[in-house]
Design a protein around this motif. Structure first.
Motif, PDB file in Angstrom:
ATOM      1  N   MET A   1      32.515  34.301  36.217  1.00 29.19           N
ATOM      2  CA  MET A   1      32.253  34.828  34.979  1.00 29.19           C
ATOM      3  C   MET A   1      32.624  34.317  33.856  1.00 29.19           C
ATOM      4  SD  MET A   1      29.900  37.313  36.017  1.00 29.19           S
ATOM      5  CE  MET A   1      29.749  37.925  34.395  1.00 29.19           C
ATOM      6  N   GLY A   2      33.979  34.011  34.093  1.00 26.04           N
ATOM      7  CA  GLY A   2      34.604  33.391  32.723  1.00 26.04           C
ATOM      8  C   GLY A   2      34.140  31.828  32.270  1.00 26.04           C
ATOM      9  N   ASP A   3      33.347  31.428  33.244  1.00 25.27           N
ATOM     10  CA  ASP A   3      32.942  30.104  32.678  1.00 25.27           C
ATOM     11  C   ASP A   3      31.563  30.205  31.740  1.00 25.27           C
ATOM     12  OD1 ASP A   3      34.858  28.785  34.232  1.00 25.27           O
ATOM     13  OD2 ASP A   3      33.221  28.281  35.955  1.00 25.27           O
ATOM     14  N   PHE A   4      30.771  31.268  31.536  1.00 18.20           N
ATOM     15  CA  PHE A   4      29.806  31.504  30.939  1.00 18.20           C
ATOM     16  C   PHE A   4      29.975  31.856  29.465  1.00 18.20           C
ATOM     17  CE2 PHE A   4      28.193  33.230  35.275  1.00 18.20           C
ATOM     18  CZ  PHE A   4      28.225  31.988  35.876  1.00 18.20           C
TER      19      PHE A   4
ATOM     20  N   THR B   1      32.153  41.095  42.519  1.00 20.43           N
ATOM     21  CA  THR B   1      33.411  40.270  43.092  1.00 20.43           C
ATOM     22  C   THR B   1      33.970  39.196  42.145  1.00 20.43           C
ATOM     23  OG1 THR B   1      32.905  40.554  45.455  1.00 20.43           O
ATOM     24  CG2 THR B   1      34.394  38.839  44.968  1.00 20.43           C
ATOM     25  N   SER B   2      32.571  38.753  41.507  1.00 18.33           N
ATOM     26  CA  SER B   2      33.159  37.661  40.276  1.00 18.33           C
ATOM     27  C   SER B   2      33.806  38.299  39.209  1.00 18.33           C
ATOM     28  CB  SER B   2      31.786  36.959  40.106  1.00 18.33           C
ATOM     29  OG  SER B   2      31.984  35.931  39.177  1.00 18.33           O
ATOM     30  N   PHE B   3      33.263  39.552  39.060  1.00 17.89           N
ATOM     31  CA  PHE B   3      33.756  40.159  37.787  1.00 17.89           C
ATOM     32  C   PHE B   3      35.250  40.546  38.227  1.00 17.89           C
ATOM     33  CE2 PHE B   3      34.645  44.174  35.077  1.00 17.89           C
ATOM     34  CZ  PHE B   3      34.072  43.495  33.768  1.00 17.89           C
TER      35      PHE B   3
ATOM     36  N   VAL C   1      38.847  39.942  36.148  1.00 14.26           N
ATOM     37  CA  VAL C   1      39.574  40.689  35.323  1.00 14.26           C
ATOM     38  C   VAL C   1      40.972  40.461  36.182  1.00 14.26           C
ATOM     39  CG1 VAL C   1      40.084  43.282  35.333  1.00 14.26           C
ATOM     40  CG2 VAL C   1      37.967  42.445  34.998  1.00 14.26           C
ATOM     41  N   GLU C   2      41.043  40.002  37.252  1.00 12.25           N
ATOM     42  CA  GLU C   2      42.241  40.018  37.918  1.00 12.25           C
ATOM     43  C   GLU C   2      42.831  38.607  37.775  1.00 12.25           C
ATOM     44  OE1 GLU C   2      41.694  41.381  42.222  1.00 12.25           O
ATOM     45  OE2 GLU C   2      41.724  43.499  41.455  1.00 12.25           O
ATOM     46  N   GLY C   3      42.031  37.864  37.093  1.00 12.80           N
ATOM     47  CA  GLY C   3      42.819  36.469  36.817  1.00 12.80           C
ATOM     48  C   GLY C   3      42.496  35.602  38.285  1.00 12.80           C
TER      49      GLY C   3
END
Length: 633
Positions: free
Chosen positions: A508-511, A619-621, A625-627
């Motif tokens: 998720m953090g890639d978008f 799961t991606s989210f 959140v958990e780094g």
């Protein structure tokens, strides 16, 4: 696509329906099948550059004679490596037997890859490691010909954990925890079962063990094997395989997520991931090439009979729209027109972004794969301009002068080649030291075309995923031309969710769209939504995938697409930019209008076609959140 994404893999299957002597006489070489396989793979090189492999089967070889041959490579030029090896094998035999080499019958018995069935694969690794062990085709070997399995595919499964445990429950000990090994062993298990069932049947009927083997080969229920093996698969797939005795198949997922096409005549059967590849390789018309229907399999029997049969119950068609936007070759007639339409439908948003100031705007595209959408965009701009000219002339009410008329009709959109990629420079960009500075010079720009602080510069791209290349490279490069405003146009909508069916988009953090939404939530004192979504996702962690809901959509609900686009523009604008930056995205409605038959849009909307997709996005989210940077499936 300015952000480099890995493509889905590519498959190629060739089945010769005549003896090798036929091709020797008609085409001057018994290597006809090898040549076609090579061409099919070369024309699909865009689909996989991390590995390639090819395998062949000789039908009805004598016991004690090798009948399966394979070469694979994970080198820098894998297709070249594979066929260098194949033709190297042929050259070795030719050198020692020059007078016999052109004899097709002798070649069948003595030359590697002189067979009737060929399977090729191009790989981008999305699951598992990129070692040679994971390059397709993969093999499952046995002393009984009809139990040998060679398999290659364009696939990703979301439920490898479930399938792995099923194999263990059957008493197996799979050699690795990947979807490739899982699929190989699933098909192999039911192939073994079908062989054993047929063996007991014929044994009870009084046949000898030696007589039973050919009977099994003639009567193997391939459809049953594939249906049983794929019953629990959740994901997108186009999987091709060969059994050691000569049966072959290609099967497609029930949602039609991954593409597969085939052609047959009395000489040959060919299957590939893309239609124009078959057109080029065999010089046939598009109308003569069939798409394998979702849930179906094309089965080619040892005797050459071909049938398309149901393997899984077909579901609502959700074919991957990214294939149309970017991944597939644009030489397909339908894809070409769809990409033009994508560009054309963006016209109103583009004109709004430049305040309809066409006279002071320059239009171009980056990268070259966006060229077709660019043609559509310019067609839309010209159509608008034509209507605008007619309106202005009409408003003159006959009180026109040559000067006024000339002023109206002389306005034309300015189209220029603004940026050219320096391919040689890119080869030097490897280490981290000084990387950002070098990346900033990957493109050369055409100076003197854009009027300083006067012109808008409109650049269309296929899609914007991470935005990293835009921020670190492209925007800075374009800013050297000193435009007043830079408008970057994406022919695809905002990518908001991970893909789990073949494209390497899992975090998720890639978008950039997700990062923009998170930033907006924090800025507007709505950060509690992030924690609420996290808690809802965590509460579903141990549920069966069929019961999982996609709660990540709630991250985007408070905002309009325009608000997120504006935030993306802000976040991707380098601090030292001179020009104003505006990023314009395609709408989902326009995407469906341009690609009505290929409406798989889960990476834009979160509407996943399979239950496993909802599990993956949650799961991606959680990982975000958990780094945690691990894969979501």
């Amino acid at each position: 696509m300015s952000d480099q994404l890995k493509h889905e893999c590519g498959i190629a299957l060739v089945r010769l329906r005549k003896p090798l002597e036929y091709y020797q006489e008609k085409y001057g070489t018994w290597q006809y099948g090898i040549q076609k396989l090579c061409l099919l793979m070369e024309k699909q090189h865009n689909r996989g550059q991390e590995g390639a492999g090819a395998a062949s089967i000789k039908i009805d070889q004598q016991p004690g004679t090798k009948y399966i041959h394979r070469h694979r490579s994970n080198g820098n030029q894998p297709i070249k490596d594979v066929f260098d090896s194949i033709y190297g094998d042929l050259a070795t035999v030719r050198a020692t037997n020059p007078e016999k080499f052109e004899d097709a019958k002798w070649a069948k018995e003595n030359v590697p890859f002189a067979g009737e069935v060929y399977l090729g694969h191009l790989r981008y690794g999305t699951f598992g490691r990129n070692s040679i062990d994971f390059v397709h085709p993969v093999k499952r070997e046995n002393n009984w010909r009809s139990r040998n399995l060679v398999l290659a595919g364009n696939f990703n499964l979301t439920n490898v954990d479930e399938l792995f445990n099923l194999l263990v429950s059957l008493g197996q000990s799979p050699s690795d925890y990947t979807d490739t090994v899982t699929i190989l062993e699933k098909v192999g298990h039911y192939l073994d079962e079908e062989n054993q069932l047929k063996f007991r049947q014929y044994k009870n009927e009084g046949y000898s063990s030696q007589a039973i083997s050919p009977l099994i080969e003639e009567n193997l229920d391939v459809q049953k094997v594939l249906a049983s093996a794929s019953r629990d698969w959740d994901g997108g797939y186009a999987i091709a395989g060969m059994f050691g005795h000569g049966d072959s198949f290609v099967m497609r997922d029930p949602w039609g997520i991954r593409p597969a096409y085939y052609y047959q005549d009395d000489e040959i059967v060919v299957v590939a991931s893309e239609r124009p590849v078959i057109q080029t390789a065999l010089n046939v018309r598009a109308k003569d090439i069939k798409e394998i229907e979702p849930g179906n399999g094309v089965i080619i029997r040892k005797n050459g009979d071909v049938s398309e049969v149901p393997v899984r119950v077909p579901q609502k068609r959700r074919s991957c729209s990214f294939e149309r936007i970017y991944f597939s070759r644009g030489s397909d007639k339908d894809i070409y027109l769809e990409r033009k339409k994508l560009g054309q439908l963006l016209t109103p948003a583009i004109l709004d972004s430049i305040d309809h100031d066409i006279a002071n705007s320059v239009f171009s595209f980056i990268p070259n794969t966006a060229e077709t959408a660019f043609y559509g965009m310019m067609e839309g701009v010209r159509n608008h301009l034509q209507e605008d000219k007619m309106r202005k002339i009409h408003d003159l009410n006959g009180e026109w002068t040559e000067e006024k008329l000339q002023e109206i009709i002389s306005v034309e959109p300015r189209v220029e080649k603004i940026a050219v990629k320096d391919v040689k420079l890119r080869t030097f960009i490897s280490g981290d030291e000084g990387r950002d500075d070098l990346v900033g010079h990957v493109y050369d720009v055409t100076y003197g075309i854009v009027r300083n602080d006067v012109d808008n510069l409109v650049i269309i791209d296929d899609s914007i995923v991470r935005g990293t290349t835009l921020k670190k490279s492209i925007l800075r490069i374009l800013d050297r031309l000193h435009p007043k405003k830079i408008v970057v146009v994406s022919s695809a909508p905002q990518i908001r969710y991970p893909d789990c069916y073949g494209i390497d988009m899992t975090r998720m953090g890639d978008f950039c769209a997700f990062n923009a939404a998170i930033a907006l939530l924090k800025e507007r004192n709505m950060a509690h939504i992030i924690d609420e979504v996290y808690q809802k996702c965590k509460a579903q962690e141990n549920l069966p995938k069929e019961e999982v809901m996609n709660y990540v959509t709630e991250i985007y609900k408070p905002f309009t697409p325009e608000e997120i686009s504006d935030k993306i523009s802000e976040q991707l604008t380098p601090d030292d930019m001179h020009a104003e930056v505006k990023i314009v995205f395609q709408s989902v409605d326009n995407l469906h209008a341009a690609c009505p038959e290929n409406n798989g849009d889960w990476y834009f909307t979160g509407d996943y076609p399979t239950p496993g997709g909802n599990k993956v996005v949650n799961t991606s989210f959680i990982n975000y959140v958990e780094g945690n940077t691990r894969r979501a499936y």
